[in-house]
Design a protein around this motif. Sequence first.
Motif, PDB file in Angstrom:
ATOM      1  N   TRP A 105      18.472  81.620 -15.471  1.00  0.00           N
ATOM      2  CA  TRP A 105      17.033  81.817 -15.372  1.00  0.00           C
ATOM      3  C   TRP A 105      16.683  83.123 -14.693  1.00  0.00           C
ATOM      4  CZ3 TRP A 105      16.562  76.535 -12.438  1.00  0.00           C
ATOM      5  CH2 TRP A 105      17.081  75.524 -13.241  1.00  0.00           C
ATOM      6  N   GLU A 106      17.660  83.765 -14.055  1.00  0.00           N
ATOM      7  CA  GLU A 106      17.364  84.968 -13.285  1.00  0.00           C
ATOM      8  C   GLU A 106      16.991  86.125 -14.214  1.00  0.00           C
ATOM      9  OE1 GLU A 106      17.010  84.906 -10.167  1.00  0.00           O
ATOM     10  OE2 GLU A 106      17.838  82.907  -9.806  1.00  0.00           O
ATOM     11  N   ASP A 107      16.345  87.139 -13.621  1.00  0.00           N
ATOM     12  CA  ASP A 107      15.857  88.263 -14.418  1.00  0.00           C
ATOM     13  C   ASP A 107      16.983  88.949 -15.184  1.00  0.00           C
ATOM     14  OD1 ASP A 107      13.427  87.656 -13.312  1.00  0.00           O
ATOM     15  OD2 ASP A 107      13.478  89.258 -11.816  1.00  0.00           O
ATOM     16  N   GLU A 108      18.093  89.162 -14.533  1.00  0.00           N
ATOM     17  CA  GLU A 108      19.170  89.949 -15.126  1.00  0.00           C
ATOM     18  C   GLU A 108      19.890  89.202 -16.246  1.00  0.00           C
ATOM     19  OE1 GLU A 108      22.590  91.130 -12.625  1.00  0.00           O
ATOM     20  OE2 GLU A 108      21.848  93.160 -12.969  1.00  0.00           O
ATOM     21  N   HIS A 109      20.006  87.901 -16.120  1.00  0.00           N
ATOM     22  CA  HIS A 109      20.775  87.114 -17.077  1.00  0.00           C
ATOM     23  C   HIS A 109      19.907  86.512 -18.167  1.00  0.00           C
ATOM     24  CE1 HIS A 109      24.632  84.423 -17.422  1.00  0.00           C
ATOM     25  NE2 HIS A 109      24.354  85.085 -18.516  1.00  0.00           N
ATOM     26  N   LEU A 129      14.597  77.672 -20.901  1.00  0.00           N
ATOM     27  CA  LEU A 129      13.193  78.088 -20.928  1.00  0.00           C
ATOM     28  C   LEU A 129      12.386  77.393 -19.829  1.00  0.00           C
ATOM     29  CD1 LEU A 129      12.512  78.098 -24.785  1.00  0.00           C
ATOM     30  CD2 LEU A 129      12.768  80.086 -23.300  1.00  0.00           C
ATOM     31  N   GLU A 130      12.598  76.104 -19.662  1.00  0.00           N
ATOM     32  CA  GLU A 130      11.861  75.392 -18.624  1.00  0.00           C
ATOM     33  C   GLU A 130      12.281  75.843 -17.227  1.00  0.00           C
ATOM     34  OE1 GLU A 130      12.666  71.363 -19.610  1.00  0.00           O
ATOM     35  OE2 GLU A 130      11.014  71.209 -21.066  1.00  0.00           O
ATOM     36  N   GLY A 131      13.574  76.123 -17.038  1.00  0.00           N
ATOM     37  CA  GLY A 131      14.020  76.642 -15.756  1.00  0.00           C
ATOM     38  C   GLY A 131      13.441  78.011 -15.464  1.00  0.00           C
ATOM     39  N   ARG A 132      13.387  78.867 -16.471  1.00  0.00           N
ATOM     40  CA  ARG A 132      12.802  80.188 -16.287  1.00  0.00           C
ATOM     41  C   ARG A 132      11.317  80.079 -15.950  1.00  0.00           C
ATOM     42  NH1 ARG A 132      13.529  85.395 -14.764  1.00  0.00           N
ATOM     43  NH2 ARG A 132      12.129  86.789 -15.875  1.00  0.00           N
ATOM     44  N   ARG A 133      10.603  79.202 -16.634  1.00  0.00           N
ATOM     45  CA  ARG A 133       9.175  79.027 -16.345  1.00  0.00           C
ATOM     46  C   ARG A 133       8.960  78.515 -14.921  1.00  0.00           C
ATOM     47  NH1 ARG A 133       5.778  74.780 -19.842  1.00  0.00           N
ATOM     48  NH2 ARG A 133       7.307  73.398 -18.843  1.00  0.00           N
ATOM     49  N   GLU A 172       4.295  86.441 -18.899  1.00  0.00           N
ATOM     50  CA  GLU A 172       5.577  85.838 -19.262  1.00  0.00           C
ATOM     51  C   GLU A 172       5.507  84.316 -19.194  1.00  0.00           C
ATOM     52  OE1 GLU A 172      10.358  86.099 -18.211  1.00  0.00           O
ATOM     53  OE2 GLU A 172       8.941  87.485 -17.271  1.00  0.00           O
ATOM     54  N   VAL A 173       4.753  83.783 -18.248  1.00  0.00           N
ATOM     55  CA  VAL A 173       4.602  82.325 -18.169  1.00  0.00           C
ATOM     56  C   VAL A 173       3.895  81.804 -19.423  1.00  0.00           C
ATOM     57  CG1 VAL A 173       3.463  80.451 -16.923  1.00  0.00           C
ATOM     58  CG2 VAL A 173       4.696  82.214 -15.665  1.00  0.00           C
ATOM     59  N   LEU A 179       6.793  79.293 -26.267  1.00  0.00           N
ATOM     60  CA  LEU A 179       8.144  79.031 -26.754  1.00  0.00           C
ATOM     61  C   LEU A 179       8.549  77.578 -26.532  1.00  0.00           C
ATOM     62  CD1 LEU A 179      10.026  82.229 -25.507  1.00  0.00           C
ATOM     63  CD2 LEU A 179       9.419  81.679 -27.860  1.00  0.00           C
ATOM     64  N   ILE A 180       8.218  77.033 -25.389  1.00  0.00           N
ATOM     65  CA  ILE A 180       8.578  75.651 -25.090  1.00  0.00           C
ATOM     66  C   ILE A 180       7.854  74.699 -26.031  1.00  0.00           C
ATOM     67  CG2 ILE A 180       8.377  73.843 -23.334  1.00  0.00           C
ATOM     68  CD1 ILE A 180       8.891  76.038 -21.234  1.00  0.00           C
ATOM     69  N   GLU A 181       6.581  74.950 -26.278  1.00  0.00           N
ATOM     70  CA  GLU A 181       5.843  74.096 -27.205  1.00  0.00           C
ATOM     71  C   GLU A 181       6.426  74.177 -28.607  1.00  0.00           C
ATOM     72  OE1 GLU A 181       3.510  71.854 -26.701  1.00  0.00           O
ATOM     73  OE2 GLU A 181       3.808  72.194 -24.565  1.00  0.00           O
ATOM     74  N   SER A 182       6.832  75.376 -29.019  1.00  0.00           N
ATOM     75  CA  SER A 182       7.444  75.527 -30.341  1.00  0.00           C
ATOM     76  C   SER A 182       8.763  74.776 -30.434  1.00  0.00           C
ATOM     77  CB  SER A 182       7.661  77.014 -30.644  1.00  0.00           C
ATOM     78  OG  SER A 182       8.296  77.192 -31.891  1.00  0.00           O
TER      79      SER A 182
END
Length: 273
Positions: A105-109, A129-133, A172-173, A179-182
């Motif tokens: 979820w981190e920016d770099e990865h 995706l949910e972790g990143r959000r 981004e959120v 994306l999550i809804e899709s």
Amino acid sequence: MSRRSGVLEFAVLGLLRESPMHGYELRKRLNTSLGVFRAFSYGSLYPCLKTLVRQGWLIEESGSAPEDALAATLAGRRAKIVYRLTAEGKEHFEELLAHSGPDAWEDEHFGVRFAFFGQTSRDVRMRVLEGRRSRLEERLEKMRASLARTRERLDDYTLELQRHGMESVEREVRWLNELIESERYGRDRNRAVPGAGPAAGESTPGSAPGTAPEPASPAGPGPASGPDSAERAPERSRPPRSRASFQEPSENTGGLPRNRGSSRPDPSDDTAK
């Protein structure tokens, strides 16, 4: 191993899973497809490749014919080496794809993981995706709290910079929400309709769109049945029109095609006989 080198190894394994490449081509793919690696040079890429070869995840092959390799050696040039993913390397990359821990979820990865979402299972994509959000929402709350505390002490330009950072995170959120809804819609649709759906243009019972009409019978309609058959029967048994009725001229056209544009001949005229 540093986090950045781990990200680079992940990207190299993912690109070589598509097809074997030599070092220069691999570097170009990293620069064009994964912009986060534009700062990497040959000095960073080749040690990574050598490490992957030692671990048995890659093998080195000659990228040219034997005579060309010999000519390059005699000319003092370095022979081109092609890197190919081994079976162990493919298995290791699939294990990395299945991983959805916090480092994904981190920016770099996250950007690199997202670049290989086409090779990732749906459940893992949803978790990443949910972790990143979730991570960005936490960051956004901290930014708002910090801005509320320091707003009075910031000049206009620093304040605008803080607002710009918050707007970037908010965008981004929103993107992640879409994306999550899709992903969720696709998963729910597959659960509701198991198996492959109908092909394009294929008709389904009770569906008007895309339904092809049934071809008419070459013999014409069959015998009528039902209460209206008695009323329609006289219409079908009506005698054909006489030949004379077809030869009468109409008011608009002036007669049959062979007499079109001419008047009815006079019976007393000898030339008409």
